[in-house]
Design a protein around this motif. Structure first.
Motif, short mmCIF file in Angstrom:
data_model
loop_
_atom_site.label_atom_id
_atom_site.label_comp_id
_atom_site.label_asym_id
_atom_site.label_seq_id
_atom_site.Cartn_x
_atom_site.Cartn_y
_atom_site.Cartn_z
N ASN A 50 102.51 -43.18 -68.89
CA ASN A 50 101.69 -44.15 -68.15
C ASN A 50 102.54 -45.31 -67.64
O ASN A 50 103.26 -45.94 -68.39
CB ASN A 50 100.58 -44.68 -69.06
CG ASN A 50 99.60 -45.57 -68.30
OD1 ASN A 50 99.61 -45.58 -67.06
ND2 ASN A 50 98.76 -46.28 -69.02
N ASP A 102 98.02 -43.92 -74.10
CA ASP A 102 98.79 -44.91 -73.33
C ASP A 102 100.24 -44.85 -73.77
O ASP A 102 100.54 -44.43 -74.89
CB ASP A 102 98.21 -46.31 -73.59
CG ASP A 102 98.61 -47.29 -72.52
OD1 ASP A 102 99.32 -46.89 -71.56
OD2 ASP A 102 98.23 -48.48 -72.62
N THR A 103 101.16 -45.25 -72.89
CA THR A 103 102.58 -45.37 -73.26
C THR A 103 103.15 -46.64 -72.67
O THR A 103 102.48 -47.33 -71.89
CB THR A 103 103.39 -44.17 -72.72
OG1 THR A 103 103.28 -44.17 -71.30
CG2 THR A 103 102.90 -42.85 -73.27
N GLU A 104 104.40 -46.93 -73.03
CA GLU A 104 105.05 -48.17 -72.56
C GLU A 104 105.54 -48.06 -71.12
O GLU A 104 105.92 -46.98 -70.67
CB GLU A 104 106.26 -48.48 -73.46
CG GLU A 104 105.91 -49.22 -74.73
CD GLU A 104 105.17 -50.52 -74.47
OE1 GLU A 104 105.71 -51.37 -73.72
OE2 GLU A 104 104.04 -50.67 -74.97
N GLY A 105 105.58 -49.16 -70.43
CA GLY A 105 106.21 -49.18 -69.10
C GLY A 105 105.41 -49.98 -68.09
O GLY A 105 104.19 -50.06 -68.18
N THR A 140 98.71 -54.56 -67.02
CA THR A 140 99.79 -54.07 -66.16
C THR A 140 101.13 -54.10 -66.89
O THR A 140 102.16 -53.79 -66.29
CB THR A 140 99.89 -54.92 -64.87
OG1 THR A 140 99.88 -56.29 -65.25
CG2 THR A 140 98.73 -54.66 -63.95
N LYS A 141 101.07 -54.48 -68.15
CA LYS A 141 102.28 -54.49 -68.99
C LYS A 141 103.40 -55.34 -68.41
O LYS A 141 104.57 -54.99 -68.45
CB LYS A 141 102.75 -53.04 -69.22
CG LYS A 141 101.72 -52.30 -70.05
CD LYS A 141 101.93 -50.83 -70.04
CE LYS A 141 100.76 -50.18 -70.76
NZ LYS A 141 100.73 -48.75 -70.61
#
Lengths: 689, 112
Positions: free
Chosen positions: A575, A595-598, B91-92
């Motif tokens: 994601n 969900d994943t990091e980024g 949106t990280k």
């Protein structure tokens, strides 16, 4: 005979007095008012003259003016014995009657000459030309002084010679005034220039009247009365003509205004037709300048428009031989054709020459006599002498768009005030039309771009798969509902074969064509790069690195990508800051968010993305969506939210994917109601069989 | 949306009031561009009075940050609360931006 002539004189003045009284009441004309006063005073003077006759003793009468004896007898016979019996008693009245006649002469001069000169002076002051002004001022001062002198000079007998000299002066001044008619001096009185020949004829009897009045005391013969009456009749004719001309000038004004109005209406219709046919700025301007030339009878004219880039005026349209604004040394090359071409290619700097000045100030310019005016440079001497000029700005409120100018009248030496007023009206009309043409063209361009946008929107929508084939192990359905024009949502399914599919859901920041372009870019990279053996993280990293360098940072996209191996039911996902995947686990009857990091793709290159694997079971439902669904807002500003999606999925888990997505779509629609949506609503649902 | 510009010791502080969306986000970009043309490259954006920010608003903050960095400056964001913080988190991008809890913290970070 003499008595009858005297009566005739009184009768004529009385009739004219009454005529002028009627004219005055009928037309509320100040001229008729003045003329009425002249005739009224004249009438009183004649009456006073008759009364005075009776106050003179017989001896005086016989010694002085013998010719009036029969007059007196006649009047005595006609009016009775009253006057005769009181002759002596009337003696003191004589002196005051003399004064009355004196006053009459004063008033006569004042109204007939001085007033006329004052009007002349008043008009002249508004004109240029120092000589003419000075001449008129001196002329008026001289006449004023003469009248003052006459008023001071006592009785009739003692100033007879001075009176004669003074009246001769008036005669001379009258002759000069007639002479000046032909030297444009009378341009100041517009109705006089229009009928200068008739006015000259009217002036001759006027002068004759004064001439006869002047010589009467020297002739001293019975037929001098005939001269006097001829003088009065001439004055009557003049007064009648004068009234007639002033009325004519009013009629002419009415005609001019009607003409102007009908011209503007015709022009508006003409422009309306032109707009309906084919609207080009050039054609419309040509119609306006042609209307201007036709109505003012001008020889040549042009329209120049301001070019903001160069801060100058460019020639938009020119009709006839319009001389260039600046002089050129061309040697023998001063050919008409060359000069016309030269003018067409001219750039007139704003503020320079008479055209540039009008464009700068926004004020109309009317140079009646341009021959010796230093504002006008005669650039085509001999070929096209500039005799008279009208230049008007084309402006809307304070916004100056250009200028329109006409030169030389065919039917007269100079343009009239009516021409000027008409040009100002046409200038306003031209500016309004220009503005309309501009708006119309902007509208056309907007329509064109809307059309292009809808084409882009169609292309974009065509890139989104609406029908999915029946897979053995999965059931997929999706919808995308664009909020306005072209959106930035994109989903896709790539069938790798062997029961493997790649599914993507992205949301590009922003809207319109730029967002759609990014979407197409992402699609190309994805379609090229995504392969069954490439992990989700690799794909997203590649998309990011491709987009990040090329696209401005504010164009980024959130993106969820997964590969599903339906054979082994393994889901590999990554994601890029998109909304997490909503997974319904049928065996647990619970939801999970994957969900994943980024960060979003397109911001920075070389971002580290995470990825995960998970296994699915038959009946599990994976939902991908954009925030247009979860943040769909109703009129109470409540959001649709993920929980409502969960509820629908859980309660209808047995339904086919297509039925589920239709249901979600309907419920979102029902939820938002009439509230306008600003974001695209996109959702994709995959059910494991 | 209103933008108020303050300056503290050579550092420009933009107080933004209202909602940041597709239609007004470019104003912020223009404003920052103007600051850069005036030689100001250290900018703090105060989102205290901002109730809503959409993806275009985030986009403008990202590109402004990038432009300022290229010019040797920086963009710091202060007072990110509630729904705005949620957008940053979703949106990280919380770690992508320099976000400080208060103006003093942001200002002292320049001196450090």
């Amino acid at each position: 005979m003499l008595t009858n002539l005297l009566y005739l004189k009184i009768a004529i003045t009385m009739v004219m007095m009454i005529v002028m009284l009627f004219e005055w009441r009928r037309f509320k004309s100040s001229k008729a008012q003045v003329l009425f006063l002249i005739f009224a005073v004249m009438f009183l003077k004649e009456i006073a003259f008759v009364i005075r006759l009776f106050s003179i003793p017989f001896a005086d009468l016989l010694k002085g003016v013998e010719e009036f004896a029969p007059v007196k007898d006649n009047i005595i016979n006609n009016l009775g014995k009253i006057f005769e019996s009181s002759n002596e008693a009337l003696l003191p009245v004589k002196a005051s009657l003399d004064n009355l006649i004196m006053v009459w002469h004063f008033i006569e001069v004042f109204f007939c000459i001085i007033l006329f000169h004052l009007v002349h002076l008043w008009v002249s002051l508004g004109e240029k030309g120092k000589f003419r002004k000075a001449f008129t001022i001196i002329n008026t001062l001289l006449l004023g002084a003469a009248v003052f002198f006459v008023g001071k000079s006592g009785t009739y007998s003692s100033y007879k010679w001075i009176f004669t000299v003074w009246q001769s002066g008036l005669l001379f001044s009258g002759i000069i005034l007639i002479g000046r008619i032909y030297k444009y001096t009378f341009l100041d009185l517009k109705y006089l220039i229009a009928h200068k020949l008739a006015i000259s004829f009217a002036f001759v009897p006027f002068i004759l009247f004064y001439f006869l009045n002047t010589i009467t005391p020297f002739i001293n013969k019975p037929f001098s009365m005939v001269f006097q009456i001829t003088g009065i009749i001439s004055l009557c004719v003049f007064s009648y003509k004068f009234m007639h001309f002033s009325l004519d000038s009013i009629r002419n004004k009415v005609v001019e205004i009607r003409k102007e109005r009908s011209l503007v209406i015709t022009l508006l219709q003409d422009i309306g037709h032109a707009m309906a046919e084919n609207l080009s700025q050039g054609i419309v301007m040509e119609r306006i300048i042609n209307a201007a030339l036709k109505s003012t009878d001008a020889r040549t004219g042009c329209v120049l428009l301001i070019e903001e880039r160069t801060n100058s005026l460019g020639v938009e349209v020119v009709t006839g031989f319009y001389p260039p604004v600046t002089k050129m040394d061309l040697g023998n090359l001063t050919k008409e054709k060359f000069l016309i071409e030269k003018f067409k290619s001219t750039r007139v700097k704003i503020g320079e020459s008479y055209l540039g000045k009008v464009a700068e100030t926004g004020e109309s310019l009317f140079i009646r006599d341009a021959k010796d005016d230093d504002r006008i440079e005669q650039t085509a001497k001999g070929l096209m002498d500039i005799r008279t000029v009208i230049t008007v700005p084309l402006k809307i409120q304070d916004d100056i768009l250009g200028v329109m100018s006409i030169i030389n009248k065919e039917s007269a030496p100079v343009f009239s005030d009516a021409d000027f007023s008409l040009m100002e009206t046409l200038g306003d009309q031209a500016a309004i039309t220009l503005n309309q043409v501009k708006l119309y063209q902007e509208m056309l361009e907007k329509k064109q771009s809307e059309k292009e946008l809808s084409v882009a929107g169609n292309i974009q929508m065509a890139l989104l798969p609406t029908e999915f084939k029946d897979y053995d192990k999965i059931d997929v359905s999706a919808f995308s509902h664009a909020a306005k024009g072209v959106g930035g949502d994109y989903y896709d399914l790539i069938d790798f074969g062997n029961g493997k599919v790649g599914i993507i859901m992205t949301d590009v920041a922003g809207k319109g064509v730029p967002a759609a372009l990014i979407m197409v870019m992402i699609r190309s990279v994805l379609r090229t790069y995504a392969k069954e053996d490439r992990e989700a993280r690799d794909v997203i990293t590649t998309v990011n690195n491709t987009i990040a360098g090329d696209v401005t940072e504010e164009r980024y996209a959130t993106m969820f990508y997964f590969i599903f191996d339906s054979e082994y039911k393994i889901l590999n996902y990554c994601n890029a800051a998109h909304g997490p995947l909503l997974l319904y686990r049928s065996n647990l009857d619970s939801f999970a968010l994957l969900d994943t990091e980024g960060m979003p793709v397109g911001i920075l290159p070389d971002v580290e993305y995470g990825q995960e694997y998970t296994s699915l079971h038959s009946g599990d439902i994976a939902v991908l969506y954009t925030d247009g669904i979860t943040e769909a807002m109703n009129l109470n500003r409540e959001q649709f939210g993920l929980d409502r999606v969960k509820k629908i999925v859980r309660e209808n888990k047995h339904l086919r994917a297509k039925e589920l997505t239709d249901m979600i779509y309907e419920q979102v629609e029902e939820f938002v109601g009439a509230a306008p949506q600003h974001d695209d609503q996109t959702l994709l649902l995959m059910k494991a069989k | 949306m209103d933008i108020t510009v303050r300056e503290n010791d050579g550092i420009v502080i933009l107080d933004i009031n209202g909602e940041i969306d597709l239609y007004n986000a470019p104003d912020i970009k223009e404003n920052i561009k103007g600051q850069m043309e005036g030689g100001k490259t250290n900018i703090i954006i105060n989102l205290d009075k901002v109730s809503y920010i959409d993806s275009s608003g985030i986009g403008v903050l990202i590109s402004s940050l990038s432009n300022l960095k290229k010019a040797g400056g920086s963009l710091k964001i202060i007072n990110v609360y509630a729904s705005v913080r949620k957008v940053f988190e979703l949106t990280k991008l919380t770690s992508f931006f320099d976000i400080y809890d208060s103006e003093e913290e942001a200002l002292t970070s320049y001196n450090a």
